[in-house]
Design a protein around this motif. Sequence first.
Motif, PDB file in Angstrom:
ATOM      1  N   TYR A 423      38.538  47.466  41.013  1.00  0.00           N
ATOM      2  CA  TYR A 423      38.496  46.545  39.877  1.00  0.00           C
ATOM      3  C   TYR A 423      37.668  45.170  40.086  1.00  0.00           C
ATOM      4  N   TYR A 425      35.793  41.253  38.140  1.00  0.00           N
ATOM      5  CA  TYR A 425      36.696  39.870  37.587  1.00  0.00           C
ATOM      6  C   TYR A 425      35.626  38.643  36.863  1.00  0.00           C
ATOM      7  N   ILE A 430      37.129  42.237  32.179  1.00  0.00           N
ATOM      8  CA  ILE A 430      37.627  43.243  33.739  1.00  0.00           C
ATOM      9  C   ILE A 430      36.104  44.052  33.853  1.00  0.00           C
ATOM     10  N   TYR A 443      37.842  40.203  27.716  1.00  0.00           N
ATOM     11  CA  TYR A 443      38.882  39.825  26.511  1.00  0.00           C
ATOM     12  C   TYR A 443      38.356  38.613  25.674  1.00  0.00           C
ATOM     13  N   GLU A 481      43.962  48.604  32.590  1.00  0.00           N
ATOM     14  CA  GLU A 481      44.523  47.509  32.097  1.00  0.00           C
ATOM     15  C   GLU A 481      45.733  47.267  33.104  1.00  0.00           C
ATOM     16  N   ASN A 484      44.963  44.265  35.270  1.00  0.00           N
ATOM     17  CA  ASN A 484      44.899  43.176  34.097  1.00  0.00           C
ATOM     18  C   ASN A 484      45.380  42.327  34.771  1.00  0.00           C
ATOM     19  N   GLU A 486      48.172  40.633  33.396  1.00  0.00           N
ATOM     20  CA  GLU A 486      48.552  39.275  32.848  1.00  0.00           C
ATOM     21  C   GLU A 486      47.006  38.847  32.441  1.00  0.00           C
ATOM     22  N   TYR A 489      45.788  37.748  29.630  1.00  0.00           N
ATOM     23  CA  TYR A 489      46.940  37.421  27.888  1.00  0.00           C
ATOM     24  C   TYR A 489      47.482  36.343  27.654  1.00  0.00           C
TER      25      TYR A 489
END
Length: 489
Positions: A423, A425, A430, A443, A481, A484, A486, A489
């Motif tokens: 992963y 970022y 992501i 996002y 996901e 993620n 959050e 979000y």
Amino acid sequence: MNKSNIAILVLIGILFSSCTMKKETMPPNILFIAVDDLRTELGCYGNTVIKSPNIDQLAHDGVLFSNHFVNVPTCGASRHSLLTGMRPISKDYLRNDITELTLTNKQEQDAPETFIHHLKRNGYHTVGIGKISHSADGYIYGYNEAPSTKQELPNSWDELDFDYGKWKSGWNAFFGYANGENRQSLKRQVKPYEKGVVNDTGYVDGLTTKLAISKLNQLKKSSKPFFLGIGFFRPHLPFNAPKKYWDLYDRDSIPISPNPMIPEGVNLKSLHESGELNGYKLGEEKASLNHPVSEQYARTLRHAYYACVSYIDNQIGHILKELNKLGLDKNTIVVVWGDHGWHLGDQQMWGKHTIFENALKSPLIIKVPNKYKSKSVNSIIETVDIYPGLMELCNIKLPDSLDGKSFVSILEQKNMQTDNVAYSYYRDGISLRTNRYRLTKYYRKEEPTIELYDHNSDPFESKNISNDNKEIVEKLIPILEKGNKEIFY
């Protein structure tokens, strides 16, 4: 022989045996070398032009991780993931100053602040030279300020050392030119490269090498295992290196990027305008997404980068030679790690700060005494895996709740982990790397927000194929996901 003589011989034998056992059971030392902005532009990774014989030899003697990916493509945040074994949990964790924000001003906690702190608590003598966390010398102060006494990692180090040379501060040295000036003092009216008519110590990385060699000689006498962290600055901009390393190359033989154009099917918000490079105001050309630099200038910049890599390779060679000369190689784990990759004109960009392959893939080479020689690991490895892997090699119990997973079972071939993922970022996105695919989700409002690249057919990530492969995207999105937390979000 009388009884007293026999007793003396037996006693000597016991003492000798005890000393031998103590030596054999001494935990391994760790020599950790972090190289700033080093992508997999090395002979051991398949580059046939670059001159990197010392790192190549280390890879031959140890383990080369051919699919190592950083968690964040910027210096401070990537190093924070390395040190803590944790992926980002908010957008703050994508900042270069995240270590200062979360660790510098904290009192010592039950949980270790870094894996170096954890080693220290487990009997290691810890020494840092150069850039291991984000700070150039381990202390907190601004680019234009005098060095402070405030440590970026207040609990991790027994010793922090650095030779500022003619530059007088870590950040001046980091952006330093051969005449003792630096990017800040010259108000950015500088080129992004320099061919210095100087010896190796004409730039600060040569002084770091001398200091590291001196420190190894001191540590040789220690009764405790040691962690020695060495952070080299080049090939971070400015691409400054002694002339002899430039002279290793015929510029015309240096290839330009195999993918110098903006990928098909992406929004420009996924890319950047090469602002870090363009901040050096006397560069011959400005890089832009509107127009690529000329092939001539691209070769000039790649030549400069190659010269810096060869310069650092030689410094690493001197340190490893001293390690062997002192006999410390017999019980020292050696790690060479690049804190992220770098676009050398790839996708029409110069710099890091994207979640494309070229900014995320970096070297990871580990040599373990008397084990795993000439081993290449193709499994996906993240930077956060280094912390637990080193602790297992040192037989030290892990603290709770790390994101990283030890790579030792892969080395032992007990678990090949072909389904591993990484992963990463950045840029409100992501990126998930599997053995075959890179899936990226942004996002943001600008479309497309989904990018998919098939590394079997398109290793340079030249075309986003998400629209034509919706089943693959649907299969991979739930895995993405999971990373993620959050954040977006």
